[in-house]
Design a protein around this motif. Structure first.
Motif, PDB file in Angstrom:
ATOM      1  N   SER A  63       0.958  -1.112  -0.186  1.00 25.33           N
ATOM      2  CA  SER A  63      -0.146   0.112  -0.013  1.00 25.33           C
ATOM      3  C   SER A  63       0.772   1.346   0.083  1.00 25.33           C
ATOM      4  O   SER A  63       1.984   1.416   0.749  1.00 25.33           O
ATOM      5  CB  SER A  63      -1.030   0.031   1.305  1.00 25.33           C
ATOM      6  N   PHE A  64       0.412   2.337  -0.899  1.00 25.48           N
ATOM      7  CA  PHE A  64       1.193   3.442  -0.910  1.00 25.48           C
ATOM      8  C   PHE A  64       0.502   4.660  -0.680  1.00 25.48           C
ATOM      9  O   PHE A  64      -0.692   4.529  -1.385  1.00 25.48           O
ATOM     10  CB  PHE A  64       2.093   3.345  -2.157  1.00 25.48           C
ATOM     11  N   ASP A  65       0.840   5.520   0.023  1.00 24.94           N
ATOM     12  CA  ASP A  65       0.093   6.906   0.100  1.00 24.94           C
ATOM     13  C   ASP A  65       1.209   8.035  -0.493  1.00 24.94           C
ATOM     14  O   ASP A  65       2.228   8.080  -0.186  1.00 24.94           O
ATOM     15  CB  ASP A  65      -0.186   7.217   1.600  1.00 24.94           C
ATOM     16  N   GLY A  66       0.356   8.606  -1.672  1.00 27.34           N
ATOM     17  CA  GLY A  66       1.177   9.548  -2.263  1.00 27.34           C
ATOM     18  C   GLY A  66       1.952  10.677  -1.441  1.00 27.34           C
ATOM     19  O   GLY A  66       3.109  10.911  -1.697  1.00 27.34           O
ATOM     20  N   ASN A  67       1.114  11.319  -0.490  1.00 32.30           N
ATOM     21  CA  ASN A  67       2.006  12.217   0.580  1.00 32.30           C
ATOM     22  C   ASN A  67       2.658  13.071  -0.147  1.00 32.30           C
ATOM     23  O   ASN A  67       3.796  13.198   0.299  1.00 32.30           O
ATOM     24  CB  ASN A  67       2.670  11.481   1.606  1.00 32.30           C
TER      25      ASN A  67
ATOM     26  N   PHE B  37      -1.580   1.252 -13.799  1.00 31.93           N
ATOM     27  CA  PHE B  37      -0.863   0.461 -12.770  1.00 31.93           C
ATOM     28  C   PHE B  37      -1.848  -0.662 -12.656  1.00 31.93           C
ATOM     29  O   PHE B  37      -2.830  -1.084 -12.204  1.00 31.93           O
ATOM     30  CB  PHE B  37      -0.847   1.270 -11.631  1.00 31.93           C
ATOM     31  N   PRO B  38      -1.521  -1.943 -13.540  1.00 37.00           N
ATOM     32  CA  PRO B  38      -2.428  -3.224 -13.540  1.00 37.00           C
ATOM     33  C   PRO B  38      -2.507  -3.711 -12.252  1.00 37.00           C
ATOM     34  O   PRO B  38      -3.462  -4.363 -12.036  1.00 37.00           O
ATOM     35  CB  PRO B  38      -1.592  -4.073 -14.382  1.00 37.00           C
ATOM     36  N   ARG B  39      -1.389  -3.628 -11.172  1.00 39.08           N
ATOM     37  CA  ARG B  39      -1.572  -4.291 -10.006  1.00 39.08           C
ATOM     38  C   ARG B  39      -2.726  -3.768  -9.064  1.00 39.08           C
ATOM     39  O   ARG B  39      -3.216  -4.109  -8.057  1.00 39.08           O
ATOM     40  CB  ARG B  39      -0.307  -3.982  -9.198  1.00 39.08           C
ATOM     41  N   LEU B  40      -3.055  -2.266  -9.311  1.00 39.39           N
ATOM     42  CA  LEU B  40      -3.911  -1.487  -8.457  1.00 39.39           C
ATOM     43  C   LEU B  40      -5.245  -2.056  -8.688  1.00 39.39           C
ATOM     44  O   LEU B  40      -5.781  -2.441  -9.454  1.00 39.39           O
ATOM     45  CB  LEU B  40      -3.813  -0.054  -9.005  1.00 39.39           C
ATOM     46  N   ARG B  41      -5.583  -2.291  -7.273  1.00 35.34           N
ATOM     47  CA  ARG B  41      -7.130  -2.970  -6.938  1.00 35.34           C
ATOM     48  C   ARG B  41      -8.071  -1.754  -6.437  1.00 35.34           C
ATOM     49  O   ARG B  41      -9.238  -1.695  -6.485  1.00 35.34           O
ATOM     50  CB  ARG B  41      -6.947  -4.227  -6.069  1.00 35.34           C
TER      51      ARG B  41
ATOM     52  N   GLY C  72      -2.248  12.915 -11.425  1.00 37.23           N
ATOM     53  CA  GLY C  72      -1.770  14.075 -12.377  1.00 37.23           C
ATOM     54  C   GLY C  72      -0.238  13.964 -12.688  1.00 37.23           C
ATOM     55  O   GLY C  72       0.421  14.286 -13.874  1.00 37.23           O
ATOM     56  N   LEU C  73       0.269  14.351 -11.399  1.00 38.85           N
ATOM     57  CA  LEU C  73       1.931  14.661 -11.197  1.00 38.85           C
ATOM     58  C   LEU C  73       2.566  13.570 -11.681  1.00 38.85           C
ATOM     59  O   LEU C  73       3.757  13.607 -12.558  1.00 38.85           O
ATOM     60  CB  LEU C  73       2.210  15.102  -9.972  1.00 38.85           C
ATOM     61  N   VAL C  74       2.218  12.107 -11.585  1.00 38.74           N
ATOM     62  CA  VAL C  74       3.076  11.268 -11.807  1.00 38.74           C
ATOM     63  C   VAL C  74       2.977  10.652 -13.352  1.00 38.74           C
ATOM     64  O   VAL C  74       3.707  10.295 -14.051  1.00 38.74           O
ATOM     65  CB  VAL C  74       2.685   9.853 -10.842  1.00 38.74           C
TER      66      VAL C  74
ATOM     67  N   TRP D   5      10.407   8.937  -9.640  1.00 34.49           N
ATOM     68  CA  TRP D   5      10.594   8.079  -8.258  1.00 34.49           C
ATOM     69  C   TRP D   5       9.257   7.480  -7.940  1.00 34.49           C
ATOM     70  O   TRP D   5       9.043   6.206  -7.330  1.00 34.49           O
ATOM     71  CB  TRP D   5      11.190   8.753  -7.214  1.00 34.49           C
ATOM     72  N   LEU D   6       8.209   8.177  -8.043  1.00 29.74           N
ATOM     73  CA  LEU D   6       6.680   8.094  -7.472  1.00 29.74           C
ATOM     74  C   LEU D   6       6.172   7.056  -8.276  1.00 29.74           C
ATOM     75  O   LEU D   6       5.322   6.142  -8.013  1.00 29.74           O
ATOM     76  CB  LEU D   6       5.885   9.059  -7.420  1.00 29.74           C
ATOM     77  N   ARG D   7       6.342   7.141  -9.627  1.00 23.52           N
ATOM     78  CA  ARG D   7       5.640   6.395 -10.593  1.00 23.52           C
ATOM     79  C   ARG D   7       5.990   4.897 -10.171  1.00 23.52           C
ATOM     80  O   ARG D   7       4.849   3.891 -10.106  1.00 23.52           O
ATOM     81  CB  ARG D   7       6.027   6.456 -11.948  1.00 23.52           C
ATOM     82  N   PRO D   8       7.147   4.210 -10.111  1.00 21.94           N
ATOM     83  CA  PRO D   8       7.159   2.789  -9.852  1.00 21.94           C
ATOM     84  C   PRO D   8       6.709   2.432  -8.506  1.00 21.94           C
ATOM     85  O   PRO D   8       6.393   1.253  -8.460  1.00 21.94           O
ATOM     86  CB  PRO D   8       8.898   2.563 -10.028  1.00 21.94           C
ATOM     87  N   LEU D   9       6.690   3.326  -7.578  1.00 17.71           N
ATOM     88  CA  LEU D   9       6.274   3.065  -6.192  1.00 17.71           C
ATOM     89  C   LEU D   9       4.780   2.877  -6.268  1.00 17.71           C
ATOM     90  O   LEU D   9       4.079   1.880  -5.709  1.00 17.71           O
ATOM     91  CB  LEU D   9       6.612   4.119  -5.308  1.00 17.71           C
ATOM     92  N   MET D  10       4.067   3.739  -7.093  1.00 15.61           N
ATOM     93  CA  MET D  10       2.549   3.568  -7.113  1.00 15.61           C
ATOM     94  C   MET D  10       2.361   2.474  -7.924  1.00 15.61           C
ATOM     95  O   MET D  10       1.303   1.501  -7.908  1.00 15.61           O
ATOM     96  CB  MET D  10       2.243   4.552  -8.055  1.00 15.61           C
TER      97      MET D  10
END
Length: 339
Positions: free
Chosen positions: A164-168, A230-234, A203-205, A184-189
């Motif tokens: 789980s990832f919080d954009g913050n 992001f195919p993993r995103l549920r 939008g930023l990512v 850096w944020l795109r692969p984490l998301m």
């Protein structure tokens, strides 16, 4: 059995001006332990989950005091490494009426920022957990923390552990080292099955601009783009806030699934706010607890929003509440004394 969760990030000390005073208006500070990921860890531990904190603290009395504070909530700290260096700090000045609250960071070259890249045995650090949680605060601290965050999610993915990832998003931190947030944020998301982010984060990512859309249309367009990218995103969720003053606000929440379903909760009236810092972390903890406890989607969202709203009543960074406390909040029709 409650889900076992690992939370990775920097522990901080918050130094607050008393009441609604300006910084150093009085020659003293109120001190609280916090940090986005630690706030989530403490709330989840109070909800009954076995939680371990991962990261680095300074090898001195300040680091030990911060770890002791987490242990009081039931968080396991045995895997947090001590290292030479300073403790990350931030200073907080609470606003009043239309004077906005202010955060002043003093966390450059902290022990975490300097030493966190030394972690190599992520498989060992994550052994036995059911979820890894982290946020965009960590990569915002510098290249070494950013690489550590990527290594952590890569290890979790290889082990089949959901992330789980919080954009913050923290613009001041990214600006301090000239980092490139999207890089850096795109692969984490992309590694996350649960993402706490709104249309501005997405939008930023993704390099998209949703500002021409009305609020609901922008949220929907961003959600569709996120699920496509992001195919993993549920699950995608976020809160929104309407503020007439620092003490009078409204908080709402929304959630979308990869199947295209959507849910909304709120608004909750926040009248006489005590402290809003950490409300997003309380929301994330409530969401994760409800997800792993099998709540239906609407109840999950309502519970998470109640956690975020309740945090506004509590000084400091950390939600101090049990599941029963949150359920009582959700069912309360009066603020009278309970006897």
């Amino acid at each position: 059995m409650n889900a076992r969760i690992a939370s990775f990030g920097e522990l901080l000390l918050r130094l607050s001006a008393p009441g609604a005073g300006r910084l150093l208006q009085e020659p003293r500070f109120e001190v609280h332990v916090g940090g986005a990921e630690a706030n989530v860890a403490c709330a989840l531990a109070q909800f009954g989950h076995p939680v371990r904190m991962l990261g680095v603290v300074s090898d001195n009395a300040l680091g030990e005091a911060a770890l002791a504070d987490l242990r009081r909530f039931g968080v396991e700290t045995g895997r947090v490494r001590r290292a030479a260096g300073r403790m990350g700090l931030y200073f907080f000045e609470a606003g009043a009426m239309r004077r906005a609250s202010e955060v002043l960071y003093d966390r450059a070259d902290s022990a975490f920022a300097q030493q966190v890249g030394a972690e190599t045995d992520w498989a060992g650090l994550l052994a036995g957990v059911d979820r890894l949680h982290l946020s965009g605060v960590t990569p915002a601290l510098g290249e070494a923390p950013a690489r550590a965050a990527l290594a952590a999610v890569a290890a979790a993915t290889a082990l089949g552990i959901p992330v789980s990832f919080d954009g913050n998003f923290r613009g001041k931190l990214w600006q301090a080292w000239g980092g490139e947030p999207a890089r850096w944020l795109r692969p984490l998301m992309a590694a996350a099955d649960v993402l706490f982010a709104d249309q501005r984060d997405i939008g930023l990512v993704l390099g998209r601009d949703y500002s021409a859309h009305a609020a609901e249309a922008a949220e929907l367009a961003a959600a569709r783009d996120a699920f496509a990218a992001f195919p993993r995103l549920r699950w995608l969720s976020s809160t929104s806030r309407q503020a007439s003053s620092t003490r009078q606000q409204q908080l709402s929440a929304r959630m979308r699934s990869s199947a295209g379903d959507g849910w909304h909760s709120g608004p909750v009236e926040l009248d006489g706010i005590v402290d809003r810092i950490g409300a997003g972390d309380a929301y994330a903890a409530g969401f994760l607890h409800a997800l792993h406890s099998g709540y239906d989607p609407q109840d999950r969202l309502d519970f998470a929003l109640a956690c975020g709203a309740c945090k506004h009543t509590i000084p400091g960074d950390i939600l101090r509440a049990s599941v029963a406390d949150i359920r009582a909040w959700m069912g309360a029709s009066t603020a009278d004394v309970r006897r």
